[in-house]
Design a protein around this motif. Structure first.
Motif, PDB file in Angstrom:
ATOM      1  N   PRO A   1      25.053  -6.230 -47.258  1.00 25.03           N
ATOM      2  CA  PRO A   1      24.026  -5.865 -46.527  1.00 25.03           C
ATOM      3  C   PRO A   1      23.104  -7.535 -47.203  1.00 25.03           C
ATOM      4  CG  PRO A   1      23.862  -4.895 -48.876  1.00 25.03           C
ATOM      5  CD  PRO A   1      25.225  -5.479 -48.133  1.00 25.03           C
ATOM      6  N   VAL A   2      22.140  -7.054 -45.751  1.00 28.41           N
ATOM      7  CA  VAL A   2      21.814  -9.265 -45.912  1.00 28.41           C
ATOM      8  C   VAL A   2      21.010  -9.989 -46.782  1.00 28.41           C
ATOM      9  CG1 VAL A   2      19.681 -10.198 -44.197  1.00 28.41           C
ATOM     10  CG2 VAL A   2      20.379  -8.907 -43.552  1.00 28.41           C
ATOM     11  N   SER A   3      21.141 -10.556 -47.619  1.00 27.05           N
ATOM     12  CA  SER A   3      20.457 -10.784 -48.224  1.00 27.05           C
ATOM     13  C   SER A   3      19.370 -11.044 -48.902  1.00 27.05           C
ATOM     14  CB  SER A   3      21.062 -12.804 -48.832  1.00 27.05           C
ATOM     15  OG  SER A   3      20.071 -13.201 -49.322  1.00 27.05           O
ATOM     16  N   PRO A   4      19.036 -10.858 -49.773  1.00 28.97           N
ATOM     17  CA  PRO A   4      16.629 -11.217 -49.906  1.00 28.97           C
ATOM     18  C   PRO A   4      16.933 -11.964 -49.485  1.00 28.97           C
ATOM     19  CG  PRO A   4      18.034 -10.360 -52.000  1.00 28.97           C
ATOM     20  CD  PRO A   4      19.340 -10.195 -51.617  1.00 28.97           C
ATOM     21  N   LEU A   5      17.875 -13.149 -49.887  1.00 30.27           N
ATOM     22  CA  LEU A   5      16.865 -15.200 -49.866  1.00 30.27           C
ATOM     23  C   LEU A   5      17.215 -15.196 -48.648  1.00 30.27           C
ATOM     24  CD1 LEU A   5      18.466 -15.789 -52.854  1.00 30.27           C
ATOM     25  CD2 LEU A   5      16.233 -14.892 -52.742  1.00 30.27           C
TER      26      LEU A   5
END
Lengths: 408, 408
Positions: free
Chosen positions: B4-8
């Motif tokens: 998943p795409v980094s939350p940052l």
């Protein structure tokens, strides 16, 4: 908060009593728990002591006390507090140490410097003096306990009690050694990690005991790492009561000194391995052997670079013979290494040599080895005769779970 | 395997074209995937080049090629292979580099040393020459692409494309800088981590470009760490096409040199932060500031000890202001420190000072700060004027998940 017992746990061994050593445990209730958390081990007059402590620049007041007391070489008691490390607590922490030491030395009518203290647990909360005093006085009145009760009382996040024993012949006399140890996180090398206590009935000069313990430490406790983090409180103390009936060991030239030195090294290795086997979240016990480095020191640093690499540790957790990560860890160690001379083995099978993969190596025994719980990783640097062995564990979800919510 | 795409993650920025830079991408299919994985960036004659590479003792043949080619100072093309790092592949790996370099230099009628190469991906598998040649020839025939396509083509385990831009005034002329970068694991300081490429239309002597890049690197890429593991392939290259209309920068005394040096440092910092924001499993972006050390170098080592501590990183993942672990990390750094002078802040709030917790400090703002995604940890050592800042991310279950099954 309790965690499941490590899958690498070993059964608690049969342990002999050590003449001149009387352990007792009590409830100081340093935390909100109903268990013994204060240990008091009385030692017969004339007991020699030696010790090694953390290299941390921010040691606990207990460590400072032990460092100052060790040079006089004798001990009458050991007091261990579990659940509160008393580290980074300023003058209040030092006052709590003073209280414990003075209470015990008054009871035993001995010098304060003959009382040794340790503490383990959360950092930054001064050891509460009222609980410490009440716990110690309860321990004075408690019946002597067995080794199992002592290991339970010194533990914190440990998932199983850790102890070991060995013996040595000094002349015609058999001497016994028992070690107990605690620790599973904040374990890194370059000092005497965790809290460990060794008891023996051998008769031995303090300076010689120190020499043997320091040498054993360099080959055992200084060769383990769980997470590369060095505690503020690490301490290993060895107590020799002199109750065995043999000529007192004065120097390495004394008859039996070699045998005793070998025994204490063996005991330290057993204890060090137990700590790795209780490494937080560990599912694999990993031995890293480096050969062919330019010196033993260089080999040790390369071995630690491999053993501390999170990418190597997670690969082994995933049962992946990812030798590329071992190459990476050798390369980053900052030590002399030559890519095209490097060879790497997993479970004794050479998988990479002379700068590249060994074509057609048999993957089946490597895969089978990685599925086991005891993993051997070897790297030959190809430059010299330096060698070193270190021990570590893998890095798993368990480590994250344990450490992301420890304080709460 | 995608994560998943980094939350940052940050949104991909608007980026200007850089005169003299023509990127093209193609499918070499180094892995079983249907995506562009070979990038070919053509550079106008006269382009200056500078670079910094990994300090690993086991570098990839691409890194060795770049190190050897950099001193002549000029570049006509950059070729990046994604999915195979070609590291630790012996003579076969070197032959693949030679093939790429000779194919491109023949097409451009330039010296082989004007072709720069990088590769990223699994270690230990020689870059397949047939795929590399076919991919490069397909790239020659491909239409020029935009920056977004280039960042996609150089990525491997990256969860979002990473690029940044800035500009500087040199006299009356505005020059533009664009940087693209990839990397999210095996990221550690003390060298130019990951693969990064900086393109500018500025006119600048190679030696001056190198001086500026090295200085910027020391303050940016060398100050980030994801997992303390140093790659065999890390490379940052800067290309200056000289297409902007200003007096050529010859030395730091040239008019506009200060502005350009500031711009390239700013760009490197942006790129370095993006790598941390895509750190494997990261949920928090952490800035560690150390002040009061005996020197800047000492402060840097202490800051890295904090930033690389798995116990500090897991505590922050758990949103726990566990300053005791910061004390531990300061203590283990091996640098001068004095427990009773140390103070620690989270989010600007002093939580520990003079060897103990600050009694009655306001926990609410600290707890709120820890719940955010950008975390500030400050440690004042209290001994001198040395200071340093490093950036890292937290250590979460995501890191374990990504790395326990990477190769499979």
């Amino acid at each position: 908060m309790t965690h499941p017992v490590s899958p690498l746990a070993l059964p608690f061994p049969e342990l002999p009593a050590i003449a001149g050593v009387t352990p007792r445990v009590a409830r100081a209730r340093y935390k909100e728990w109903d268990r013994c958390d204060l240990s008091y081990v009385e030692l017969v007059p004339g007991t020699s002591v030696a010790g090694v402590t953390t290299t941390s620049k921010c040691p606990s007041p207990e460590v400072e006390w032990c460092r100052a007391a060790l040079p006089q070489g004798h001990a009458r008691a050991l007091i261990v507090s579990a659940g509160n490390s008393n580290a980074f607590t300023g003058g209040k922490g030092r006052a709590a140490v003073q209280l414990l030491v003075e209470t015990a030395s008054a009871r035993l009518d001995c010098a304060a410097e003959e009382i040794f203290v340790s503490a383990t647990g959360v950092i930054g909360v001064p050891l509460p003096q009222d609980k410490a005093r009440a716990g110690l006085e309860a321990a004075f009145d408690a019946p002597p306990c067995d080794w199992s009760a002592l290991t339970d009382a010194i533990g914190t996040t440990d998932t199983f009690p850790k102890a070991a024993t060995t013996s040595a012949m000094i002349g015609d006399t058999k001497v016994h050694l028992v070690g107990v140890i605690k620790g599973s996180g904040m374990i890194a090398p370059d000092m005497a990690t965790m809290l460990g206590y060794i008891f023996t009935d051998a008769a031995i000069e303090p300076a010689l005991l120190q020499e043997m313990l320091s040498a054993a430490n360099a080959k055992t406790f200084s060769c383990i790492t769980v997470d590369s983090d060095t505690s503020t409180s690490d301490t290993v103390l060895a107590f020799a009561t002199g109750q065995a009936d043999h000529a007192r060991l004065q120097s390495m030239d004394s008859s039996g000194a070699d045998a005793f030195a070998a025994a204490i090294t063996d005991l330290c290795r057993q204890l060090a391995h137990l700590v790795v086997r209780d490494g937080e979240g560990a599912s694999k016990f990993i031995e890293v052997r480096v050969t062919g480095a330019v010196s033993d020191e260089s080999a040790h640093r390369i071995a630690l670079s491999i053993a501390n690499s999170p990418l190597v540790k997670t690969a082994i957790a995933g049962e992946d013979a990812n030798w590329g990560r071992v190459v990476m860890a050798v390369g980053k160690a900052g030590e002399p290494a030559e890519r095209d001379l490097l060879s790497i083995r997993f479970g004794g099978v050479e998988v990479a040599a002379e700068g590249m993969v060994v074509h057609g190596y048999d993957e089946a025994p490597v895969a089978a080895h990685l599925k086991g719980s005891d993993i051997l990783v070897e790297a030959d640097i190809g430059l010299g005769n330096g060698r070193a062995t270190v021990w570590t564990c893998d890095l798993t979800h368990g480590y994250i779970s344990i450490n992301a919510d420890y304080r709460s």
